[in-house]
Design a protein around this motif. Structure first.
Motif, PDB file in Angstrom:
ATOM      1  N   THR A 164      72.002  81.232  75.777  1.00 25.68           N
ATOM      2  CA  THR A 164      73.446  80.990  75.768  1.00 25.68           C
ATOM      3  C   THR A 164      74.179  81.780  76.841  1.00 25.68           C
ATOM      4  O   THR A 164      75.060  81.254  77.506  1.00 25.68           O
ATOM      5  N   ASN A 165      73.823  83.019  77.018  1.00 29.11           N
ATOM      6  CA  ASN A 165      74.563  83.873  77.953  1.00 29.11           C
ATOM      7  C   ASN A 165      73.879  84.060  79.300  1.00 29.11           C
ATOM      8  O   ASN A 165      74.269  84.931  80.074  1.00 29.11           O
ATOM      9  N   CYS A 166      72.892  83.263  79.620  1.00 26.40           N
ATOM     10  CA  CYS A 166      72.182  83.448  80.904  1.00 26.40           C
ATOM     11  C   CYS A 166      72.458  82.322  81.897  1.00 26.40           C
ATOM     12  O   CYS A 166      71.696  82.147  82.828  1.00 26.40           O
ATOM     13  N   LEU A 167      73.504  81.579  81.691  1.00 28.72           N
ATOM     14  CA  LEU A 167      73.940  80.492  82.581  1.00 28.72           C
ATOM     15  C   LEU A 167      73.102  79.216  82.464  1.00 28.72           C
ATOM     16  O   LEU A 167      73.371  78.239  83.144  1.00 28.72           O
ATOM     17  N   TYR A 168      72.067  79.216  81.610  1.00 31.31           N
ATOM     18  CA  TYR A 168      71.218  78.038  81.466  1.00 31.31           C
ATOM     19  C   TYR A 168      72.047  76.810  81.090  1.00 31.31           C
ATOM     20  O   TYR A 168      71.818  75.720  81.614  1.00 31.31           O
ATOM     21  N   TYR A 169      72.996  76.992  80.182  1.00 34.33           N
ATOM     22  CA  TYR A 169      73.812  75.879  79.706  1.00 34.33           C
ATOM     23  C   TYR A 169      75.136  75.762  80.464  1.00 34.33           C
ATOM     24  O   TYR A 169      76.049  75.113  79.988  1.00 34.33           O
ATOM     25  N   SER A 170      75.223  76.373  81.618  1.00 33.89           N
ATOM     26  CA  SER A 170      76.478  76.249  82.369  1.00 33.89           C
ATOM     27  C   SER A 170      76.201  76.031  83.849  1.00 33.89           C
ATOM     28  O   SER A 170      76.019  74.897  84.264  1.00 33.89           O
ATOM     29  N   SER A 171      76.108  77.086  84.628  1.00 29.98           N
ATOM     30  CA  SER A 171      76.081  76.917  86.073  1.00 29.98           C
ATOM     31  C   SER A 171      74.712  77.066  86.729  1.00 29.98           C
ATOM     32  O   SER A 171      74.609  76.950  87.947  1.00 29.98           O
ATOM     33  N   MET A 172      73.674  77.295  85.959  1.00 34.82           N
ATOM     34  CA  MET A 172      72.345  77.431  86.555  1.00 34.82           C
ATOM     35  C   MET A 172      71.915  76.109  87.192  1.00 34.82           C
ATOM     36  O   MET A 172      72.128  75.035  86.630  1.00 34.82           O
ATOM     37  N   TRP A 189      60.721  62.124  77.380  1.00 35.44           N
ATOM     38  CA  TRP A 189      61.543  61.795  76.208  1.00 35.44           C
ATOM     39  C   TRP A 189      62.852  62.559  76.228  1.00 35.44           C
ATOM     40  O   TRP A 189      63.882  62.047  75.794  1.00 35.44           O
ATOM     41  N   GLU A 190      62.818  63.779  76.676  1.00 27.86           N
ATOM     42  CA  GLU A 190      63.978  64.653  76.575  1.00 27.86           C
ATOM     43  C   GLU A 190      64.979  64.464  77.720  1.00 27.86           C
ATOM     44  O   GLU A 190      66.180  64.589  77.507  1.00 27.86           O
ATOM     45  N   ASP A 191      64.490  64.207  78.926  1.00 30.94           N
ATOM     46  CA  ASP A 191      65.355  64.009  80.096  1.00 30.94           C
ATOM     47  C   ASP A 191      64.538  63.262  81.144  1.00 30.94           C
ATOM     48  O   ASP A 191      64.041  63.848  82.104  1.00 30.94           O
ATOM     49  N   ALA A 192      64.385  61.963  80.923  1.00 32.74           N
ATOM     50  CA  ALA A 192      63.464  61.147  81.724  1.00 32.74           C
ATOM     51  C   ALA A 192      63.700  61.259  83.221  1.00 32.74           C
ATOM     52  O   ALA A 192      62.757  61.264  84.003  1.00 32.74           O
ATOM     53  N   GLY A 193      64.955  61.373  83.639  1.00 36.74           N
ATOM     54  CA  GLY A 193      65.251  61.475  85.065  1.00 36.74           C
ATOM     55  C   GLY A 193      65.252  62.892  85.590  1.00 36.74           C
ATOM     56  O   GLY A 193      65.511  63.119  86.773  1.00 36.74           O
ATOM     57  N   LEU A 194      64.941  63.849  84.725  1.00 34.52           N
ATOM     58  CA  LEU A 194      64.976  65.270  85.073  1.00 34.52           C
ATOM     59  C   LEU A 194      66.297  65.650  85.741  1.00 34.52           C
ATOM     60  O   LEU A 194      66.343  66.406  86.699  1.00 34.52           O
ATOM     61  N   SER A 195      67.371  65.118  85.187  1.00 38.53           N
ATOM     62  CA  SER A 195      68.700  65.358  85.746  1.00 38.53           C
ATOM     63  C   SER A 195      69.219  66.754  85.443  1.00 38.53           C
ATOM     64  O   SER A 195      70.041  67.291  86.179  1.00 38.53           O
ATOM     65  N   GLY A 196      68.764  67.331  84.338  1.00 39.58           N
ATOM     66  CA  GLY A 196      69.272  68.630  83.934  1.00 39.58           C
ATOM     67  C   GLY A 196      70.665  68.555  83.332  1.00 39.58           C
ATOM     68  O   GLY A 196      71.328  69.569  83.141  1.00 39.58           O
ATOM     69  N   LEU A 197      71.089  67.344  83.014  1.00 37.43           N
ATOM     70  CA  LEU A 197      72.409  67.136  82.422  1.00 37.43           C
ATOM     71  C   LEU A 197      72.528  67.925  81.125  1.00 37.43           C
ATOM     72  O   LEU A 197      71.615  67.915  80.301  1.00 37.43           O
ATOM     73  N   ILE A 198      73.628  68.610  80.960  1.00 34.34           N
ATOM     74  CA  ILE A 198      73.880  69.379  79.750  1.00 34.34           C
ATOM     75  C   ILE A 198      74.660  68.482  78.799  1.00 34.34           C
ATOM     76  O   ILE A 198      75.720  67.961  79.139  1.00 34.34           O
TER      77      ILE A 198
END
Length: 167
Positions: A45-53, A14-23
Motif C-alpha cells: 500500500t505505501n510503496c507506490l505499487y498501487y499508485s505511481s510505480m 487471467w489477471e491482466d492478459a495485456g500486462l497493462s499494469g492497470l490499477i
C-alpha cells in the motif's frame, strides 16, 4: 518438472492478459494490479505499487509475490505436468493456497491438510494427469458455487470464476 515462470505467465493471462499494469478498484475500495490485491497484500500500500510505480517494476514485484506466496507453498516447481501446475497456481491465487492444496489432495485421494508435501506429490506422480485436471476443474466449480450460495452478492463474479475453473 513444471516451469514456474510459465505457470506465472498463465496466471497473469487471467489477471491482466495485456500486462497493462492497470490499477483497478474492487467494491471494497481495495486496489488490484497484475492480480495482486491490496486486501491480501497490504504491505504494498505505501510503496507506490498501487499508485505511481512504473508497470515494469510493478510486474516484477507481482511475479515475485506469485513465486514466493503461491508457487513455493504449492510446490509448483516439483509438479511434473505443466497444465496441472498452471491450474493449481491459478486456483491458489484465486481461492487461496490452502484451498487449492486441498483440491489437489482430493483429486489425488490424499488426506487433505492443505499443505503440499512429498505424499501429495508422490500421489500426483502416480495419477492420470487428465483425470487430475478434470477433478480440479470440478472441485473449483463446486467451490465457486458454494461461495455464491453463501454470499449471493458474489453472483456477479460467478461467470468469470466458472470460466477460469473450466479452463
Amino acid at each position: 518438472m513444471a516451469n514456474v515462470d510459465a505457470a506465472i505467465d498463465y496466471v497473469l493471462g487471467w489477471e491482466d492478459a495485456g500486462l497493462s499494469g492497470l490499477i483497478t478498484t474492487a467494491p471494497d475500495g481495495k486496489r488490484t494490479r497484475f492480480g495482486i490485491d491490496e486486501h491480501w497484500h497490504p504491505e504494498l500500500t505505501n510503496c507506490l505499487y498501487y499508485s505511481s510505480m512504473g508497470s515494469v517494476a510493478a510486474l516484477q514485484i507481482a511475479r515475485g509475490i506469485y513465486d514466493v506466496n503461491y508457487c513455493q507453498p504449492l510446490c509448483i516447481a516439483e509438479i511434473n505436468d505443466q497444465d496441472i501446475a498452471n491450474k493449481l497456481l491459478s486456483l491458489g491465487v484465486n481461492v487461496g493456497v490452502v484451498n487449492a492444496a486441498r483440491m489437489l489432495q482430493d483429486a489425488v485421494t490424499v488426506a487433505g491438510d492443505g499443505r503440499i508435501g512429498p505424499l501429495t506429490l508422490h500421489a500426483l506422480d502416480l495419477a492420470d494427469p487428465q483425470k487430475v485436471l478434470e477433478d480440479l476443474r470440478t472441485e473449483a466449480t463446486n467451490y465457486y458455487d458454494e461461495v455464491v450460495a453463501r454470499d449471493p452478492d458474489k453472483q456477479m463474479f460467478l461467470q468469470g470464476w466458472l470460466r477460469r475453473a473450466s479452463a
